[in-house]
Design a protein around this motif. Structure first.
Motif, PDB file in Angstrom:
ATOM      1  N   GLY A  94       0.799  -1.220   0.000  1.00 49.21           N
ATOM      2  CA  GLY A  94       0.000   0.000   0.000  1.00 49.21           C
ATOM      3  C   GLY A  94       0.829   1.266   0.000  1.00 49.21           C
ATOM      4  N   GLU A  95       0.146   2.380   0.141  1.00 47.24           N
ATOM      5  CA  GLU A  95       0.814   3.685   0.060  1.00 47.24           C
ATOM      6  C   GLU A  95       1.739   3.950   1.235  1.00 47.24           C
ATOM      7  OE1 GLU A  95      -2.084   6.728  -0.445  1.00 47.24           O
ATOM      8  OE2 GLU A  95      -2.778   6.008  -2.407  1.00 47.24           O
ATOM      9  N   THR A  96       1.517   3.277   2.364  1.00 48.87           N
ATOM     10  CA  THR A  96       2.350   3.519   3.550  1.00 48.87           C
ATOM     11  C   THR A  96       3.499   2.539   3.684  1.00 48.87           C
ATOM     12  OG1 THR A  96       0.874   2.160   4.922  1.00 48.87           O
ATOM     13  CG2 THR A  96       0.425   4.531   4.817  1.00 48.87           C
ATOM     14  N   GLY A  97       3.578   1.553   2.788  1.00 46.03           N
ATOM     15  CA  GLY A  97       4.668   0.587   2.818  1.00 46.03           C
ATOM     16  C   GLY A  97       5.710   0.889   1.766  1.00 46.03           C
ATOM     17  N   HIS A  98       6.757   0.068   1.735  1.00 49.39           N
ATOM     18  CA  HIS A  98       7.813   0.293   0.749  1.00 49.39           C
ATOM     19  C   HIS A  98       8.512  -1.014   0.426  1.00 49.39           C
ATOM     20  CE1 HIS A  98      10.160   3.220  -1.530  1.00 49.39           C
ATOM     21  NE2 HIS A  98      11.202   2.428  -1.327  1.00 49.39           N
ATOM     22  N   VAL A  99       9.010  -1.100  -0.811  1.00 50.88           N
ATOM     23  CA  VAL A  99       9.748  -2.269  -1.289  1.00 50.88           C
ATOM     24  C   VAL A  99      11.130  -1.840  -1.761  1.00 50.88           C
ATOM     25  CG1 VAL A  99       9.797  -4.206  -2.910  1.00 50.88           C
ATOM     26  CG2 VAL A  99       7.594  -3.362  -2.043  1.00 50.88           C
ATOM     27  N   ASP A 100      12.175  -2.401  -1.157  1.00 51.52           N
ATOM     28  CA  ASP A 100      13.529  -2.251  -1.676  1.00 51.52           C
ATOM     29  C   ASP A 100      13.782  -3.449  -2.576  1.00 51.52           C
ATOM     30  OD1 ASP A 100      14.023   0.084  -0.324  1.00 51.52           O
ATOM     31  OD2 ASP A 100      15.117  -0.854   1.323  1.00 51.52           O
ATOM     32  N   ALA A 101      13.942  -3.211  -3.871  1.00 51.89           N
ATOM     33  CA  ALA A 101      14.054  -4.278  -4.861  1.00 51.89           C
ATOM     34  C   ALA A 101      15.493  -4.357  -5.368  1.00 51.89           C
ATOM     35  CB  ALA A 101      13.091  -4.029  -6.014  1.00 51.89           C
ATOM     36  N   VAL A 102      16.156  -5.481  -5.070  1.00 52.26           N
ATOM     37  CA  VAL A 102      17.586  -5.643  -5.358  1.00 52.26           C
ATOM     38  C   VAL A 102      17.786  -6.667  -6.469  1.00 52.26           C
ATOM     39  CG1 VAL A 102      19.824  -6.294  -4.388  1.00 52.26           C
ATOM     40  CG2 VAL A 102      18.136  -5.109  -2.960  1.00 52.26           C
ATOM     41  N   ASP A 103      18.655  -6.327  -7.430  1.00 54.61           N
ATOM     42  CA  ASP A 103      19.022  -7.302  -8.457  1.00 54.61           C
ATOM     43  C   ASP A 103      20.443  -6.995  -8.932  1.00 54.61           C
ATOM     44  OD1 ASP A 103      17.297  -9.404 -10.348  1.00 54.61           O
ATOM     45  OD2 ASP A 103      19.098  -8.612 -11.318  1.00 54.61           O
ATOM     46  N   PRO A 104      21.264  -8.041  -9.114  1.00 47.97           N
ATOM     47  CA  PRO A 104      22.651  -7.803  -9.545  1.00 47.97           C
ATOM     48  C   PRO A 104      22.816  -7.639 -11.049  1.00 47.97           C
ATOM     49  CG  PRO A 104      22.317 -10.138  -9.174  1.00 47.97           C
ATOM     50  CD  PRO A 104      21.024  -9.455  -8.790  1.00 47.97           C
ATOM     51  N   GLY A 105      21.774  -7.904 -11.820  1.00 49.16           N
ATOM     52  CA  GLY A 105      21.889  -7.864 -13.273  1.00 49.16           C
ATOM     53  C   GLY A 105      22.204  -6.475 -13.787  1.00 49.16           C
ATOM     54  N   PRO A 106      23.019  -6.381 -14.851  1.00 55.72           N
ATOM     55  CA  PRO A 106      23.279  -5.063 -15.457  1.00 55.72           C
ATOM     56  C   PRO A 106      21.984  -4.495 -16.024  1.00 55.72           C
ATOM     57  CG  PRO A 106      24.152  -6.829 -16.838  1.00 55.72           C
ATOM     58  CD  PRO A 106      23.741  -7.463 -15.551  1.00 55.72           C
ATOM     59  N   LEU A 107      21.879  -3.190 -16.039  1.00 56.52           N
ATOM     60  CA  LEU A 107      20.645  -2.543 -16.462  1.00 56.52           C
ATOM     61  C   LEU A 107      20.327  -2.762 -17.929  1.00 56.52           C
ATOM     62  CD1 LEU A 107      20.866   0.824 -14.476  1.00 56.52           C
ATOM     63  CD2 LEU A 107      19.632  -1.279 -13.880  1.00 56.52           C
ATOM     64  N   ASP A 108      21.320  -3.199 -18.721  1.00 57.22           N
ATOM     65  CA  ASP A 108      21.053  -3.479 -20.130  1.00 57.22           C
ATOM     66  C   ASP A 108      20.773  -4.963 -20.375  1.00 57.22           C
ATOM     67  OD1 ASP A 108      23.582  -4.498 -19.702  1.00 57.22           O
ATOM     68  OD2 ASP A 108      24.539  -3.445 -21.379  1.00 57.22           O
ATOM     69  N   TYR A 109      20.573  -5.724 -19.288  1.00 59.97           N
ATOM     70  CA  TYR A 109      20.274  -7.151 -19.408  1.00 59.97           C
ATOM     71  C   TYR A 109      18.776  -7.374 -19.506  1.00 59.97           C
ATOM     72  CZ  TYR A 109      19.609 -12.027 -17.898  1.00 59.97           C
ATOM     73  OH  TYR A 109      19.213 -13.336 -17.802  1.00 59.97           O
ATOM     74  N   GLY A 110      18.369  -8.369 -20.298  1.00 60.40           N
ATOM     75  CA  GLY A 110      16.964  -8.753 -20.323  1.00 60.40           C
ATOM     76  C   GLY A 110      16.294  -8.508 -21.652  1.00 60.40           C
ATOM     77  N   SER A 111      15.182  -9.209 -21.851  1.00 60.22           N
ATOM     78  CA  SER A 111      14.403  -9.113 -23.081  1.00 60.22           C
ATOM     79  C   SER A 111      12.947  -9.479 -22.757  1.00 60.22           C
ATOM     80  CB  SER A 111      14.974 -10.087 -24.119  1.00 60.22           C
ATOM     81  OG  SER A 111      14.221 -10.096 -25.292  1.00 60.22           O
ATOM     82  N   PRO A 112      11.966  -8.889 -23.408  1.00 59.22           N
ATOM     83  CA  PRO A 112      12.046  -7.934 -24.522  1.00 59.22           C
ATOM     84  C   PRO A 112      12.435  -6.527 -24.088  1.00 59.22           C
ATOM     85  CG  PRO A 112       9.769  -8.287 -23.908  1.00 59.22           C
ATOM     86  CD  PRO A 112      10.573  -9.241 -23.093  1.00 59.22           C
ATOM     87  N   LYS A 113      12.387  -6.238 -22.797  1.00 63.61           N
ATOM     88  CA  LYS A 113      12.897  -4.973 -22.293  1.00 63.61           C
ATOM     89  C   LYS A 113      13.995  -5.255 -21.287  1.00 63.61           C
ATOM     90  CE  LYS A 113       9.269  -1.540 -22.975  1.00 63.61           C
ATOM     91  NZ  LYS A 113       8.588  -0.379 -22.363  1.00 63.61           N
TER      92      LYS A 113
END
Length: 297
Positions: A69-88
């Protein structure tokens, strides 16, 4: 109710989550629904502070942001380079999500999970840490154990989801299971793996590693979640296992003849299973497994 039988109210939420995805409007409602079904098994409430390790393009992150919800928060961690992945790429997907209404609830962090945790030893304890279909990306069971040991002291609860290596009797998910086992058997011979399947750990093995790490399995928290027919992970992994490049990589990286024989036998089993289910479009996805563990005080 089966996860493939989506009620109107659930469908509305899944459609909204999918429309906010980094893959674009209405990218995959069944995938969004599957992530919502996973989270429904976990004690994530409004206002919670959540750490997600291995967030990828944010499929589960969006569902977590909805849950806190609006009062919570998610810290989202990933080691992948920002140019990794498909289709985006990861960077493109994160930017798309951040520009939407869930953006203020999420902080994206590009870092190795263990390095992130070690660099912030005095940070406040998280209410919940989540590893949703990310353990198979770890380079070894040892790294999983080390990460869980730190999480045991940094989160009140640790929620894990991973493929179960099982499916309903006669289910088309068997082809998916054989495909990931074939990939895993080959990937261990590579000096560096960039596969979706780098370290296969079963639910039993995950529970054993969690116990070694000091985490306690919460009573009655284990469950299987059956993906809907539009979740195509099984098809994607099968396509990877039967492609010509797979055999080329076996010849390049696997030197032991007996190990090579095991890998080819598994690949042959994939192809036999694929024929029995009626071709690639008929390949299903195995069940997901979820569990909740208590951290140490």
């Amino acid at each position: 109710m089966s996860t493939s039988e989506i009620s109107p109210s659930k469908a509305t939420l899944a459609e909204r989550i999918a429309s906010l995805s980094g893959y674009g409007p209405m990218s995959s409602v069944p995938q969004a629904q599957y992530r919502l079904d996973l989270i429904a098994k976990w004690p994530i409430t409004s206002g919670a502070r959540v750490l997600e390790l291995g967030c990828g393009q944010g499929d589960t992150t969006l569902a977590l942001a909805e849950a806190v919800g609006e009062t919570g928060h998610v810290d989202a961690v990933d080691p992948g380079p920002l140019d990794y992945g498909s289709p985006k790429t990861l960077g493109q997907a994160h930017d798309t999500i951040s520009a939407g209404p869930m953006g203020p609830r999420i902080t994206w962090i590009q870092a190795e999970p263990l390095a992130f945790l070690s660099a912030n030893p005095d940070a406040p304890r998280y209410d919940v840490a989540v590893l949703a279909h990310s353990l198979w990306y770890f380079s070894s069971p040892t790294l999983i154990l080390e990460t869980l040991r730190v999480l045991a002291t940094r989160a009140r609860r640790v929620c894990i989801a991973e493929w179960s290596l099982s499916c309903a009797e006669g289910g088309s998910g068997t082809t998916h299971i054989l495909s990931v086992l074939a990939q895993a058997a080959m990937e261990v011979s590579k000096p560096v793996s960039e596969s979706n399947v780098r370290t296969v750990v079963s639910p039993a093995r995950i529970k054993d590693l969690a116990k070694q790490a000091g985490l306690v399995l919460q009573a009655d928290s284990e469950a299987l979640v059956t993906p809907g027919v539009g979740v195509h992970d099984g098809r994607w992994e099968t396509e990877h296992a039967v492609r010509a490049q797979f055999a080329e990589e076996v010849e390049e990286f696997v030197k032991d003849d007996r190990q090579k024989g095991v890998i080819y036998a598994l690949r042959d089993a994939v192809q036999t299973s694929l024929a029995r289910v009626g071709g690639m479009k008929a390949v299903g996805t195995m069940d997901g497994w979820v569990a909740v563990f208590e951290g140490t005080e």
